[in-house]
Design a protein around this motif. Structure first.
Motif, PDB file in Angstrom:
ATOM      1  N   LEU A  30      25.667  21.269  33.521  1.00 45.85           N
ATOM      2  CA  LEU A  30      24.365  20.657  33.281  1.00 45.85           C
ATOM      3  C   LEU A  30      23.614  20.453  34.596  1.00 45.85           C
ATOM      4  O   LEU A  30      22.410  20.704  34.677  1.00 45.85           O
ATOM      5  CB  LEU A  30      24.525  19.328  32.544  1.00 45.85           C
ATOM      6  CG  LEU A  30      23.238  18.578  32.240  1.00 45.85           C
ATOM      7  CD1 LEU A  30      22.352  19.393  31.315  1.00 45.85           C
ATOM      8  CD2 LEU A  30      23.554  17.225  31.641  1.00 45.85           C
ATOM      9  N   VAL A  31      24.325  20.025  35.627  1.00 45.85           N
ATOM     10  CA  VAL A  31      23.703  19.852  36.936  1.00 45.85           C
ATOM     11  C   VAL A  31      23.184  21.195  37.457  1.00 45.85           C
ATOM     12  O   VAL A  31      22.074  21.272  37.995  1.00 45.85           O
ATOM     13  CB  VAL A  31      24.695  19.215  37.942  1.00 45.85           C
ATOM     14  CG1 VAL A  31      24.152  19.262  39.354  1.00 45.85           C
ATOM     15  CG2 VAL A  31      25.016  17.791  37.531  1.00 45.85           C
ATOM     16  N   ALA A  32      23.958  22.262  37.277  1.00 48.98           N
ATOM     17  CA  ALA A  32      23.523  23.591  37.725  1.00 48.98           C
ATOM     18  C   ALA A  32      22.283  24.046  36.959  1.00 48.98           C
ATOM     19  O   ALA A  32      21.358  24.622  37.539  1.00 48.98           O
ATOM     20  CB  ALA A  32      24.651  24.601  37.550  1.00 48.98           C
ATOM     21  N   ILE A  33      22.244  23.780  35.660  1.00 48.98           N
ATOM     22  CA  ILE A  33      21.086  24.152  34.848  1.00 48.98           C
ATOM     23  C   ILE A  33      19.850  23.389  35.305  1.00 48.98           C
ATOM     24  O   ILE A  33      18.769  23.964  35.475  1.00 48.98           O
ATOM     25  CB  ILE A  33      21.374  23.897  33.358  1.00 48.98           C
ATOM     26  CG1 ILE A  33      22.414  24.889  32.850  1.00 48.98           C
ATOM     27  CG2 ILE A  33      20.099  23.997  32.530  1.00 48.98           C
ATOM     28  CD1 ILE A  33      22.967  24.557  31.484  1.00 48.98           C
ATOM     29  N   LEU A  34      20.004  22.090  35.510  1.00 51.52           N
ATOM     30  CA  LEU A  34      18.873  21.283  35.953  1.00 51.52           C
ATOM     31  C   LEU A  34      18.404  21.697  37.351  1.00 51.52           C
ATOM     32  O   LEU A  34      17.207  21.724  37.630  1.00 51.52           O
ATOM     33  CB  LEU A  34      19.235  19.801  35.929  1.00 51.52           C
ATOM     34  CG  LEU A  34      19.391  19.200  34.536  1.00 51.52           C
ATOM     35  CD1 LEU A  34      19.896  17.762  34.638  1.00 51.52           C
ATOM     36  CD2 LEU A  34      18.087  19.252  33.780  1.00 51.52           C
ATOM     37  N   PHE A  35      19.354  22.033  38.227  1.00 50.65           N
ATOM     38  CA  PHE A  35      18.990  22.505  39.559  1.00 50.65           C
ATOM     39  C   PHE A  35      18.133  23.763  39.461  1.00 50.65           C
ATOM     40  O   PHE A  35      17.109  23.879  40.120  1.00 50.65           O
ATOM     41  CB  PHE A  35      20.245  22.776  40.393  1.00 50.65           C
ATOM     42  CG  PHE A  35      19.959  23.411  41.715  1.00 50.65           C
ATOM     43  CD1 PHE A  35      19.387  22.675  42.743  1.00 50.65           C
ATOM     44  CD2 PHE A  35      20.243  24.743  41.941  1.00 50.65           C
ATOM     45  CE1 PHE A  35      19.117  23.262  43.963  1.00 50.65           C
ATOM     46  CE2 PHE A  35      19.971  25.339  43.147  1.00 50.65           C
ATOM     47  CZ  PHE A  35      19.408  24.593  44.174  1.00 50.65           C
ATOM     48  N   GLY A  36      18.558  24.706  38.646  1.00 53.20           N
ATOM     49  CA  GLY A  36      17.790  25.929  38.464  1.00 53.20           C
ATOM     50  C   GLY A  36      16.420  25.666  37.874  1.00 53.20           C
ATOM     51  O   GLY A  36      15.422  26.277  38.271  1.00 53.20           O
ATOM     52  N   ALA A  40      12.903  26.317  40.003  1.00 48.97           N
ATOM     53  CA  ALA A  40      11.874  27.236  39.524  1.00 48.97           C
ATOM     54  C   ALA A  40      10.468  26.683  39.718  1.00 48.97           C
ATOM     55  O   ALA A  40       9.500  27.449  39.740  1.00 48.97           O
ATOM     56  CB  ALA A  40      12.102  27.567  38.060  1.00 48.97           C
ATOM     57  N   SER A  41      10.340  25.381  39.855  1.00 50.75           N
ATOM     58  CA  SER A  41       9.012  24.795  40.012  1.00 50.75           C
ATOM     59  C   SER A  41       8.656  24.532  41.481  1.00 50.75           C
ATOM     60  O   SER A  41       7.628  23.939  41.762  1.00 50.75           O
ATOM     61  CB  SER A  41       8.916  23.497  39.211  1.00 50.75           C
ATOM     62  OG  SER A  41       9.804  22.533  39.722  1.00 50.75           O
ATOM     63  N   THR A  42       9.489  24.968  42.404  1.00 51.85           N
ATOM     64  CA  THR A  42       9.206  24.759  43.825  1.00 51.85           C
ATOM     65  C   THR A  42       8.494  25.979  44.404  1.00 51.85           C
ATOM     66  O   THR A  42       8.319  27.003  43.738  1.00 51.85           O
ATOM     67  CB  THR A  42      10.508  24.518  44.620  1.00 51.85           C
ATOM     68  OG1 THR A  42      11.306  25.694  44.575  1.00 51.85           O
ATOM     69  CG2 THR A  42      11.277  23.331  44.086  1.00 51.85           C
ATOM     70  N   GLY A  43       8.133  25.880  45.656  1.00 53.38           N
ATOM     71  CA  GLY A  43       7.440  26.968  46.336  1.00 53.38           C
ATOM     72  C   GLY A  43       8.323  28.159  46.650  1.00 53.38           C
ATOM     73  O   GLY A  43       7.819  29.247  46.956  1.00 53.38           O
ATOM     74  N   SER A  47       9.671  33.708  46.047  1.00 51.25           N
ATOM     75  CA  SER A  47      10.550  34.459  46.958  1.00 51.25           C
ATOM     76  C   SER A  47      11.842  34.853  46.266  1.00 51.25           C
ATOM     77  O   SER A  47      12.337  35.980  46.433  1.00 51.25           O
ATOM     78  CB  SER A  47      10.858  33.626  48.195  1.00 51.25           C
ATOM     79  OG  SER A  47       9.686  33.333  48.900  1.00 51.25           O
ATOM     80  N   ILE A  48      12.415  33.948  45.499  1.00 50.71           N
ATOM     81  CA  ILE A  48      13.641  34.251  44.753  1.00 50.71           C
ATOM     82  C   ILE A  48      13.360  35.338  43.728  1.00 50.71           C
ATOM     83  O   ILE A  48      14.161  36.263  43.551  1.00 50.71           O
ATOM     84  CB  ILE A  48      14.196  32.975  44.087  1.00 50.71           C
ATOM     85  CG1 ILE A  48      14.644  31.979  45.150  1.00 50.71           C
ATOM     86  CG2 ILE A  48      15.348  33.312  43.144  1.00 50.71           C
ATOM     87  CD1 ILE A  48      15.013  30.619  44.607  1.00 50.71           C
TER      88      ILE A  48
END
Length: 64
Positions: A30-36, A40-43, A47-48
């Motif tokens: 769940l932490v990995a999902i939330l991190f992703g 996705a909403s960062t600058g 680039s990714i």
């Protein structure tokens, strides 16, 4: 869009297999999902995305 959807489905399948196999617990998953999700909403998201697209193109050009 098709590449992004394919990657999401592939990562979802890998995540489910890892949870069912006991390699990763539901909490860290769940932490990995939330991190992703928040990444996705960062600058850095464009680039990714460009990196993943270039990686997919490189893999696609490999001749066996």
């Amino acid at each position: 869009m098709a590449i992004s959807l394919s990657v999401v489905v592939l990562l979802l399948v890998i995540l489910v297999v890892m949870i069912r196999g006991g390699s990763i617990k539901p909490g860290p998953a769940l932490v990995a999902i939330l991190f992703g999700f928040f990444l996705a909403s960062t600058g850095i998201a464009p680039s990714i995305n460009r990196f993943m697209n270039s990686l997919a193109e490189t893999i696609n050009q490999i001749a066996f």
